[in-house]
Scaffold this active site. Structure first.
Site, PDB file in Angstrom:
ATOM      1  N   ASP A 195       0.820  -1.210   0.000  1.00 36.18           N
ATOM      2  CA  ASP A 195       0.000   0.000   0.000  1.00 36.18           C
ATOM      3  C   ASP A 195       0.851   1.257   0.000  1.00 36.18           C
ATOM      4  O   ASP A 195       2.050   1.236   0.319  1.00 36.18           O
ATOM      5  CB  ASP A 195      -0.956   0.018   1.193  1.00 36.18           C
ATOM      6  CG  ASP A 195      -0.238  -0.103   2.531  1.00 36.18           C
ATOM      7  OD1 ASP A 195       0.758  -0.830   2.613  1.00 36.18           O
ATOM      8  OD2 ASP A 195      -0.681   0.536   3.514  1.00 36.18           O
ATOM      9  N   ASP A 219       7.384   5.055  -1.726  1.00 31.11           N
ATOM     10  CA  ASP A 219       7.215   4.432  -0.410  1.00 31.11           C
ATOM     11  C   ASP A 219       5.952   3.579  -0.465  1.00 31.11           C
ATOM     12  O   ASP A 219       4.854   4.097  -0.436  1.00 31.11           O
ATOM     13  CB  ASP A 219       7.093   5.517   0.661  1.00 31.11           C
ATOM     14  CG  ASP A 219       6.666   4.986   2.018  1.00 31.11           C
ATOM     15  OD1 ASP A 219       6.839   3.780   2.261  1.00 31.11           O
ATOM     16  OD2 ASP A 219       6.142   5.775   2.825  1.00 31.11           O
ATOM     17  N   GLU A 273       0.039  -1.337   5.640  1.00 34.11           N
ATOM     18  CA  GLU A 273       1.135  -0.868   6.499  1.00 34.11           C
ATOM     19  C   GLU A 273       0.921   0.563   6.943  1.00 34.11           C
ATOM     20  O   GLU A 273       1.171   0.917   8.101  1.00 34.11           O
ATOM     21  CB  GLU A 273       2.470  -0.996   5.749  1.00 34.11           C
ATOM     22  CG  GLU A 273       3.691  -0.734   6.589  1.00 34.11           C
ATOM     23  CD  GLU A 273       4.170   0.716   6.571  1.00 34.11           C
ATOM     24  OE1 GLU A 273       5.113   1.047   7.321  1.00 34.11           O
ATOM     25  OE2 GLU A 273       3.606   1.526   5.795  1.00 34.11           O
ATOM     26  N   GLU A 274       0.455   1.399   6.038  1.00 41.46           N
ATOM     27  CA  GLU A 274       0.434   2.835   6.288  1.00 41.46           C
ATOM     28  C   GLU A 274      -0.608   3.260   7.313  1.00 41.46           C
ATOM     29  O   GLU A 274      -0.547   4.377   7.821  1.00 41.46           O
ATOM     30  CB  GLU A 274       0.202   3.593   4.968  1.00 41.46           C
ATOM     31  CG  GLU A 274       1.304   3.410   3.924  1.00 41.46           C
ATOM     32  CD  GLU A 274       2.600   4.099   4.298  1.00 41.46           C
ATOM     33  OE1 GLU A 274       2.690   4.652   5.403  1.00 41.46           O
ATOM     34  OE2 GLU A 274       3.535   4.092   3.478  1.00 41.46           O
ATOM     35  N   HIS A 330       4.798  10.699   1.893  1.00 43.55           N
ATOM     36  CA  HIS A 330       3.443  10.975   2.399  1.00 43.55           C
ATOM     37  C   HIS A 330       2.954  12.370   2.002  1.00 43.55           C
ATOM     38  O   HIS A 330       1.986  12.865   2.569  1.00 43.55           O
ATOM     39  CB  HIS A 330       3.353  10.828   3.928  1.00 43.55           C
ATOM     40  CG  HIS A 330       3.619   9.434   4.409  1.00 43.55           C
ATOM     41  ND1 HIS A 330       3.464   9.058   5.726  1.00 43.55           N
ATOM     42  CD2 HIS A 330       4.015   8.318   3.754  1.00 43.55           C
ATOM     43  CE1 HIS A 330       3.767   7.776   5.863  1.00 43.55           C
ATOM     44  NE2 HIS A 330       4.108   7.310   4.676  1.00 43.55           N
TER      45      HIS A 330
END
Length: 493
Positions: free
Chosen positions: A87, A125, A155-156, A469
């Site tokens: 993700d 990422d 994960e995020e 991000h």
């Protein structure tokens, strides 16, 4: 449209090396893959594994592990696991029309030769790590022992996929995580974390009868960024700035607040914040002076780090929106003023390492409350929980409530790591210098993996990726080639 995007993206990366890795990353860019929406990209991973003659297994949560046979002559090498998450954080600039549920990522070649995206996060990422593993799996000329390729999900939003891995899912005793963003740095420890979600009750009431104007005040142009990796940089938080505006306008009865909103992701420092006020046209000059004064004060405080910082004011149509009671406005202003944001403590033992921090990530106006999202990170669990308790105490004083979610443990350094020792030897032989061995103030899946799989020797590294991000995310292209060559040499060794 998809074919056109593939062609454009391939044109951007046509001279990048290694070409197969970049082609895989281009393929990933076509597939929306926000957290909890990784099914399509997982299907592609399994399809490529089948094409390469490898065995893929999936658990019920969407995690995928692929078994890759050893190259001829390397059958007696130790089984190694490479790991990345599928993700990505889906953030876009305010003027972007991108729809992360359907639209592919559009690559953008920066003037410095590095790779970014057009108005959105790039997904390097952890897309570069995923592409690396797919390229190794697909290229049978690469020398390596037996491999397990572990692709995790969600994960995020709190390392949720890796927390649920079945204990028999992987058999390796050594694992290389490819989710770090600073080339020439080996990470052997990471922070744990927790989300603290807070609610402050509100009561709406009718606006004053002679107030018929609505103003939208927006703090924007801030950089935002990763709430762990960049929390020690001088990022300004727009919610804190907007809190000063609300206090200045509402405490002197020049306006009444109708709503306030900012931020989307608990693990991202917000970039903008907006409030809507009800007022009278007679107060426009005073409001403008107050906002200009706050702008100049903040601009002086933040210096040159946030060059695009703005506070804008616009007039909205009169839709009869209700306003928030004076008591609730005062409570909100006090909470925003008092709630901590940023670095809480630097490490006394590791120079330049953030030990504990908290991120004021978002605020949303709902039907009956202001809903806040915050996230605490720390390498010492007790101190992290102390910050959680501090925020809980603040909201109790303001008659609010708190709830908690997403706890994950930190990753403790292993001074006897054989994997680290070998990696350092290979690095020095290739580049003539020692890598930096560091801890990271961010959540890595390594902590959960090493906790769940007893005796696992874990190391994390990756190419340089900046501004993760955020829509300013980019990957330093030259570091990807060095990282790739190092990883292949390490696997061969």
């Amino acid at each position: 449209t998809t074919l056109s995007n593939i062609e454009r993206n391939n044109e951007v990366i046509k001279n990048f090396k290694p070409q197969l890795l970049w082609e895989m990353f281009c393929l990933l860019s076509q597939v929306p893959r926000g957290s909890k929406k990784e099914l399509r990209v997982a299907e592609i991973v399994v399809s490529l594994a089948t094409k390469a003659g490898c065995v893929a297994n999936c658990d019920i949560y969407g995690n995928v592990v692929i078994s890759v046979s050893a190259s001829p002559g390397y059958q007696n090498k130790e089984l190694i696991c490479l790991q990345s998450h599928l993700d990505m954080v889906c953030e876009k600039s305010p003027d972007s029309a991108h729809d992360f549920s359907v639209d592919p990522i559009e690559f953008l070649l920066r003037e410095d030769g590095n790779l970014g995206a057009n108005g959105t996060t790039l997904g390097a990422d952890n897309g570069i790590g995923v592409a690396t593993m797919l390229a190794i799996m697909s290229d049978q000329t690469i020398a390596h022992g037996p491999l397990e390729l572990l692709f995790t999900v969600d994960e995020e939003t709190g390392l949720n996929g890796v927390k649920k891995l079945p204990l028999d899912f992987i058999k390796s005793k050594k694992l290389i995580n490819l989710d770090s963003e600073d080339w020439k740095e080996f990470f052997i420890s990471s922070a744990g974390g927790m989300r603290t979600n807070c609610k402050l009750p509100i009561r709406f009431e009718a606006k004053p009868p002679d107030w018929d104007k609505y103003l939208e005040v927006t703090v924007k142009g801030l950089k935002g960024g990763h709430s762990g990796l960049e929390i020690n940089r001088p990022h300004e938080n727009p919610i804190k700035i907007l809190g000063r505006v609300i206090t200045a306008l509402c405490s002197d009865d020049f306006a009444m607040l109708s709503r306030v909103n900012s931020g989307n992701k608990f693990n991202a420092i917000p970039r903008d914040a907006t409030a809507v006020f009800c007022t009278s046209v007679a107060y426009f000059p005073t409001i403008k002076r107050k906002i200009n004064r706050i702008y100049n004060i903040v601009k002086n405080e933040i210096g040159s780090f946030e060059p695009d910082f703005q506070i804008t004011v616009g007039v909205l149509p009169n839709r009869g929106m209700k306003v928030i009671s004076e008591l609730n406005q005062r409570d909100l202003c006090r909470v925003i003023s008092a709630i901590p944001h940023g670095v809480i403590r630097m490490s006394a033992d590791v120079v330049g390492f953030v030990q504990t921090s908290t991120n004021l990530a978002s605020i949303k106006t709902t039907k009956n409350s202001f809903a806040f999202q915050t996230m605490q990170r720390g390498s010492i669990d007790s101190e992290t929980l102390t910050i959680v308790d501090s925020i809980n105490s603040l909201f109790k004083l303001a008659h609010g409530t708190t709830s908690y979610s997403g706890w994950y443990p930190g990753w403790k350094a292993n001074s006897d790591s054989a994997l680290l020792t070998l990696a350092k030897q290979v690095f020095v032989s290739m580049f003539g210098e020692d890598p930096k061995v560091k801890a990271i103030h961010a959540g890595l899946e390594c902590g959960v993996i090493s906790g769940r799989f007893s005796g696992m020797d874990v190391l994390s590294f990756g190419p340089t990726i900046e501004n993760v991000h955020s829509p300013d995310e980019y990957v330093e292209v030259e570091t990807v080639e060095d990282y790739w060559n190092f990883l292949l040499t390490l696997l061969k060794a």
